[in-house]
Enzyme design. Sequence first.
Site, PDB file in Angstrom:
ATOM      1  N   ASP A  67       0.889  -1.352  -0.360  1.00 30.11           N
ATOM      2  CA  ASP A  67      -0.328  -0.188   0.043  1.00 30.11           C
ATOM      3  C   ASP A  67       0.920   0.824   0.234  1.00 30.11           C
ATOM      4  O   ASP A  67       1.377   1.886  -1.290  1.00 30.11           O
ATOM      5  CB  ASP A  67      -1.028  -0.181   1.169  1.00 30.11           C
ATOM      6  CG  ASP A  67      -1.197   0.841   1.096  1.00 30.11           C
ATOM      7  OD1 ASP A  67      -1.479   2.063   0.337  1.00 30.11           O
ATOM      8  OD2 ASP A  67      -2.610   1.617   2.473  1.00 30.11           O
ATOM      9  N   LYS A 112      -4.291   2.791  -5.214  1.00 28.28           N
ATOM     10  CA  LYS A 112      -4.952   4.382  -4.921  1.00 28.28           C
ATOM     11  C   LYS A 112      -5.520   5.750  -5.876  1.00 28.28           C
ATOM     12  O   LYS A 112      -3.880   5.843  -6.004  1.00 28.28           O
ATOM     13  CB  LYS A 112      -4.594   5.092  -3.541  1.00 28.28           C
ATOM     14  CG  LYS A 112      -5.172   3.788  -2.445  1.00 28.28           C
ATOM     15  CD  LYS A 112      -4.131   4.829  -1.493  1.00 28.28           C
ATOM     16  CE  LYS A 112      -4.595   3.264   0.104  1.00 28.28           C
ATOM     17  NZ  LYS A 112      -4.161   3.828   0.920  1.00 28.28           N
TER      18      LYS A 112
HETATM   19  O1  LIG Z   1      -5.547   1.773   3.805  1.00 28.79           O
HETATM   20  C1  LIG Z   1      -4.855   2.552   4.614  1.00 28.79           C
HETATM   21  O2  LIG Z   1      -3.895   3.018   4.373  1.00 28.79           O
HETATM   22  C2  LIG Z   1      -5.584   3.905   4.345  1.00 28.79           C
HETATM   23  C3  LIG Z   1      -6.960   3.385   4.915  1.00 28.79           C
HETATM   24  C4  LIG Z   1      -7.939   2.939   4.077  1.00 28.79           C
HETATM   25  C5  LIG Z   1      -8.829   2.543   4.825  1.00 28.79           C
HETATM   26  C6  LIG Z   1      -8.953   2.411   6.175  1.00 28.79           C
HETATM   27  O3  LIG Z   1      -9.294   2.798   7.443  1.00 28.79           O
HETATM   28  O4  LIG Z   1      -7.481   3.856   5.979  1.00 28.79           O
HETATM   29 MN   LIG Z   2      -3.260   0.107   3.509  1.00 29.32          MN
END
Ligand SMILES: O=C(O)C[C@H]1C=CC(=O)O1
Ligand SMILES: [Mn+2]
Length: 369
Positions: free
Chosen positions: A245, A269
């Site tokens: 991520d 994203k």
């Molecule tokens: O994925 C992330 O790090 C960020 C994000 C996505 C859902 C959530 O609760 O925080």
């Molecule tokens: Mn994440």
Amino acid sequence: MIQNIETFLVDVPTIRPHKLSVATMNTQTLVLVRLRCADGITGWGEATTIGGLSYGGESPESIKTNIDTYIAPLLVGMEASEVAKAMARVRKVIQGNRFAKCAIETALLDAQARRLGVPLSELLGGRVRDALPVAWVLASGDTVRDIAEGEKMLELRRHRIFKLKIGLRDVMDDVAHVLEIKRALGERASVRVDVNQAWSETDAVRGIAALEAGGIDLIEQPVKAGNRAALARLKQRFDVAIMADEALHGPADALALAQADAADVYAVKITQSGGLLPALEVATVARLAGVGLYGGTMLEGGVGTAATAHVCSTFAELAWGTELFGPLLLTQEVLREPLVYRDFMLQVPTGPGLGVEIDTDKLRAMQRQ
Ligand SMILES: O=C(O)C[C@H]1C=CC(=O)O1
Ligand SMILES: [Mn+2]
């Protein structure tokens, strides 16, 4: 012609504290962009991030300032229907600022799709799906409360994928919390964790071994974003899927992670990728490298969530679903009609452009002065 570009900060309380290893959120600050064109068409974009500067290198305030001061003046007067030329100018002149670029590209594409009378997905190659599986994030910080919340979501038929935010407590305390939730929800749900970079590699080896044995399906960003080699070693070591991520900031990272064989899954994203088209490039690299896809969120409101939904609707394979639940974590809605969540899925909007309308009276009342 692009007539003007405005930015809005909107502070919205969350429905409960949302605890990540990097921040506890009691409010979310939406960053919205409105792009008005001389032909009367308006496009909207969003550049929302998490926890000020605690998650990423752009804050809501810096995004607003950088769009207002540097990006908008570059674009005003350019031909609004020439989205690629407008974005080429932005990408040539502006370094970094992926979130800001994403909001601008979203607004340009929203306006252009409205102009053509088609859903945004059709400008992105075309949708192959009309609804997307949506995970819910259990992050109250309390095991009993998280189990009750998970049960409620199953009963409502809203979510059957749960992501748990961990990394704040001792590794084995977190593992106990996760496995208690998994035992309670059992085979009715997919339970996954997001460590948000909190573990060392040795923590990760201990933690992932126990989580894998307990039936957890996915481990998201266990180690620091910069430590690609450690992520790769964890991927080779364990059967359970490892997701990148924070390590994934657009197409170049997607390629480097693939070359290092560092992840089983990418969280795509649009903001982290620097726009919708770069997010599609991330997805293409993943497809070619045999990496699974997941539609990620920065807990955006309805605009950014709809934009990501259009992007994900074009993916031939979406093995891990999405986490496009941002608007459901917020106590107030900026859209005239909220996005539709039904039967564990988010329905991809079908109207022209993003297919969502901003309630501008509400926005005026809610925006930061
Ligand atoms: O994925 C992330 O790090 C960020 C994000 C996505 C859902 C959530 O609760 O925080
Ligand atoms: Mn994440």
